[in-house]
Design a protein around this motif. Sequence first.
Motif, PDB file in Angstrom:
ATOM      1  N   ILE A   3       0.722  -1.338  -0.100  1.00 28.88           N
ATOM      2  CA  ILE A   3       0.192  -0.163  -0.016  1.00 28.88           C
ATOM      3  C   ILE A   3       0.862   1.402   0.011  1.00 28.88           C
ATOM      4  O   ILE A   3       0.393   2.365  -0.210  1.00 28.88           O
ATOM      5  CB  ILE A   3      -1.134  -0.268   1.226  1.00 28.88           C
ATOM      6  CG1 ILE A   3      -2.070   1.037   0.982  1.00 28.88           C
ATOM      7  CG2 ILE A   3      -0.308   0.163   2.512  1.00 28.88           C
ATOM      8  CD1 ILE A   3      -3.178   0.892   1.760  1.00 28.88           C
ATOM      9  N   LEU A   4       2.178   1.263   0.306  1.00 27.63           N
ATOM     10  CA  LEU A   4       3.041   2.106   0.449  1.00 27.63           C
ATOM     11  C   LEU A   4       3.959   2.333  -0.974  1.00 27.63           C
ATOM     12  O   LEU A   4       4.470   3.485  -1.014  1.00 27.63           O
ATOM     13  CB  LEU A   4       3.929   2.219   1.765  1.00 27.63           C
ATOM     14  CG  LEU A   4       3.104   2.225   2.913  1.00 27.63           C
ATOM     15  CD1 LEU A   4       4.196   2.338   4.149  1.00 27.63           C
ATOM     16  CD2 LEU A   4       2.432   3.789   3.176  1.00 27.63           C
ATOM     17  N   ASP A   5       3.751   1.532  -1.891  1.00 26.22           N
ATOM     18  CA  ASP A   5       4.524   1.435  -3.051  1.00 26.22           C
ATOM     19  C   ASP A   5       3.664   1.962  -4.114  1.00 26.22           C
ATOM     20  O   ASP A   5       2.467   1.626  -4.436  1.00 26.22           O
ATOM     21  CB  ASP A   5       4.817   0.050  -3.604  1.00 26.22           C
ATOM     22  CG  ASP A   5       5.472  -0.402  -4.444  1.00 26.22           C
ATOM     23  OD1 ASP A   5       6.237   0.606  -5.016  1.00 26.22           O
ATOM     24  OD2 ASP A   5       5.420  -1.397  -5.447  1.00 26.22           O
ATOM     25  N   LEU A   6       4.344   2.857  -4.870  1.00 25.13           N
ATOM     26  CA  LEU A   6       3.661   3.590  -5.845  1.00 25.13           C
ATOM     27  C   LEU A   6       3.301   2.716  -6.914  1.00 25.13           C
ATOM     28  O   LEU A   6       2.259   3.013  -7.579  1.00 25.13           O
ATOM     29  CB  LEU A   6       4.652   4.845  -6.454  1.00 25.13           C
ATOM     30  CG  LEU A   6       4.229   5.609  -7.649  1.00 25.13           C
ATOM     31  CD1 LEU A   6       2.766   6.498  -7.125  1.00 25.13           C
ATOM     32  CD2 LEU A   6       5.210   6.781  -8.194  1.00 25.13           C
ATOM     33  N   GLY A   7       4.119   1.780  -7.209  1.00 25.52           N
ATOM     34  CA  GLY A   7       3.763   0.734  -8.227  1.00 25.52           C
ATOM     35  C   GLY A   7       2.447  -0.208  -8.053  1.00 25.52           C
ATOM     36  O   GLY A   7       1.571  -0.249  -9.036  1.00 25.52           O
ATOM     37  N   ASN A  11      -0.152   0.095 -10.789  1.00 26.20           N
ATOM     38  CA  ASN A  11      -0.786  -1.121 -11.638  1.00 26.20           C
ATOM     39  C   ASN A  11      -2.198  -1.085 -11.345  1.00 26.20           C
ATOM     40  O   ASN A  11      -2.880  -2.073 -12.175  1.00 26.20           O
ATOM     41  CB  ASN A  11      -0.082  -2.398 -10.912  1.00 26.20           C
ATOM     42  CG  ASN A  11       1.289  -2.492 -11.065  1.00 26.20           C
ATOM     43  OD1 ASN A  11       1.727  -1.956 -12.376  1.00 26.20           O
ATOM     44  ND2 ASN A  11       2.010  -3.070 -10.186  1.00 26.20           N
ATOM     45  N   ASN A  12      -2.885  -0.401 -10.405  1.00 22.15           N
ATOM     46  CA  ASN A  12      -4.321  -0.460 -10.209  1.00 22.15           C
ATOM     47  C   ASN A  12      -5.131   0.786 -10.729  1.00 22.15           C
ATOM     48  O   ASN A  12      -6.085   1.140 -10.100  1.00 22.15           O
ATOM     49  CB  ASN A  12      -4.469  -0.730  -8.669  1.00 22.15           C
ATOM     50  CG  ASN A  12      -4.183  -2.158  -8.225  1.00 22.15           C
ATOM     51  OD1 ASN A  12      -4.821  -3.171  -8.862  1.00 22.15           O
ATOM     52  ND2 ASN A  12      -3.084  -2.541  -7.648  1.00 22.15           N
ATOM     53  N   ILE A  13      -4.401   1.378 -11.544  1.00 24.65           N
ATOM     54  CA  ILE A  13      -4.995   2.829 -11.866  1.00 24.65           C
ATOM     55  C   ILE A  13      -6.365   2.669 -12.558  1.00 24.65           C
ATOM     56  O   ILE A  13      -7.262   3.810 -12.246  1.00 24.65           O
ATOM     57  CB  ILE A  13      -3.910   3.462 -13.049  1.00 24.65           C
ATOM     58  CG1 ILE A  13      -4.442   4.963 -13.057  1.00 24.65           C
ATOM     59  CG2 ILE A  13      -4.227   2.775 -14.474  1.00 24.65           C
ATOM     60  CD1 ILE A  13      -3.236   5.737 -13.747  1.00 24.65           C
ATOM     61  N   LYS A  14      -7.003   1.644 -12.937  1.00 27.54           N
ATOM     62  CA  LYS A  14      -8.251   1.545 -13.398  1.00 27.54           C
ATOM     63  C   LYS A  14      -9.202   1.372 -12.279  1.00 27.54           C
ATOM     64  O   LYS A  14     -10.293   2.317 -12.346  1.00 27.54           O
ATOM     65  CB  LYS A  14      -8.611   0.368 -14.306  1.00 27.54           C
ATOM     66  CG  LYS A  14      -7.609   0.154 -15.634  1.00 27.54           C
ATOM     67  CD  LYS A  14      -7.800   1.208 -16.564  1.00 27.54           C
ATOM     68  CE  LYS A  14      -6.970   1.010 -18.106  1.00 27.54           C
ATOM     69  NZ  LYS A  14      -6.584   2.216 -18.333  1.00 27.54           N
ATOM     70  N   TYR A  15      -8.794   0.946 -11.313  1.00 30.88           N
ATOM     71  CA  TYR A  15      -9.695   0.879 -10.103  1.00 30.88           C
ATOM     72  C   TYR A  15      -9.837   2.044  -9.343  1.00 30.88           C
ATOM     73  O   TYR A  15     -10.656   2.720  -8.905  1.00 30.88           O
ATOM     74  CB  TYR A  15      -9.216  -0.192  -8.912  1.00 30.88           C
ATOM     75  CG  TYR A  15      -9.374  -1.497  -9.617  1.00 30.88           C
ATOM     76  CD1 TYR A  15     -10.398  -2.128  -9.756  1.00 30.88           C
ATOM     77  CD2 TYR A  15      -8.124  -2.423  -9.894  1.00 30.88           C
ATOM     78  CE1 TYR A  15     -10.518  -3.358 -10.230  1.00 30.88           C
ATOM     79  CE2 TYR A  15      -8.104  -3.735 -10.269  1.00 30.88           C
ATOM     80  CZ  TYR A  15      -9.291  -4.083 -10.447  1.00 30.88           C
ATOM     81  OH  TYR A  15      -9.602  -5.381 -11.046  1.00 30.88           O
ATOM     82  N   ILE A  16      -8.584   2.951  -9.465  1.00 31.56           N
ATOM     83  CA  ILE A  16      -8.672   4.231  -8.878  1.00 31.56           C
ATOM     84  C   ILE A  16      -9.362   5.284  -9.809  1.00 31.56           C
ATOM     85  O   ILE A  16      -9.968   5.962  -9.263  1.00 31.56           O
ATOM     86  CB  ILE A  16      -7.219   4.660  -8.833  1.00 31.56           C
ATOM     87  CG1 ILE A  16      -6.403   3.932  -7.708  1.00 31.56           C
ATOM     88  CG2 ILE A  16      -7.014   6.033  -8.410  1.00 31.56           C
ATOM     89  CD1 ILE A  16      -4.869   4.143  -7.683  1.00 31.56           C
TER      90      ILE A  16
END
Length: 138
Positions: A3-7, A11-16
Amino acid sequence: MKILDLGFYANNIKYIGLLSLLISVVAWAVDLTGVVYECPYCRTQRTVIGLLGIIMLIPNPTHWILKYLTSVLAFFGAFVAASQNFMGWKKISGGTFTFNEQIYIDPFILSGCALFFIIGQAWLLLLAREPKSEAEHD
């Protein structure tokens, strides 16, 4: 911790993006139904959050035009959020600041949250990398 990793977020940009749209739609719904007062600052912020969410849902948001559009929208939304938030800081300095009776709709808190969220969306979109082609995987 992932959860602290920008990756993790990249990797979950669609969910965001979906979360962004949900936030925008719910915020507009409570505005249009009269649950909260009409605020041009808030309306601008929720619109920018939704538009950036739509860009996040585009299959490949790494095109320079989308990054430029992201920059313009995010700068505008962040400016509006910071301006609204600064009005709270001005009241704090003047000794007249009070939180809204309903703390969950306090403009000082919500504009600060919007500022953080819009900047986060911008980072994810501007740092997004093009997906690797099939040939590059081999």
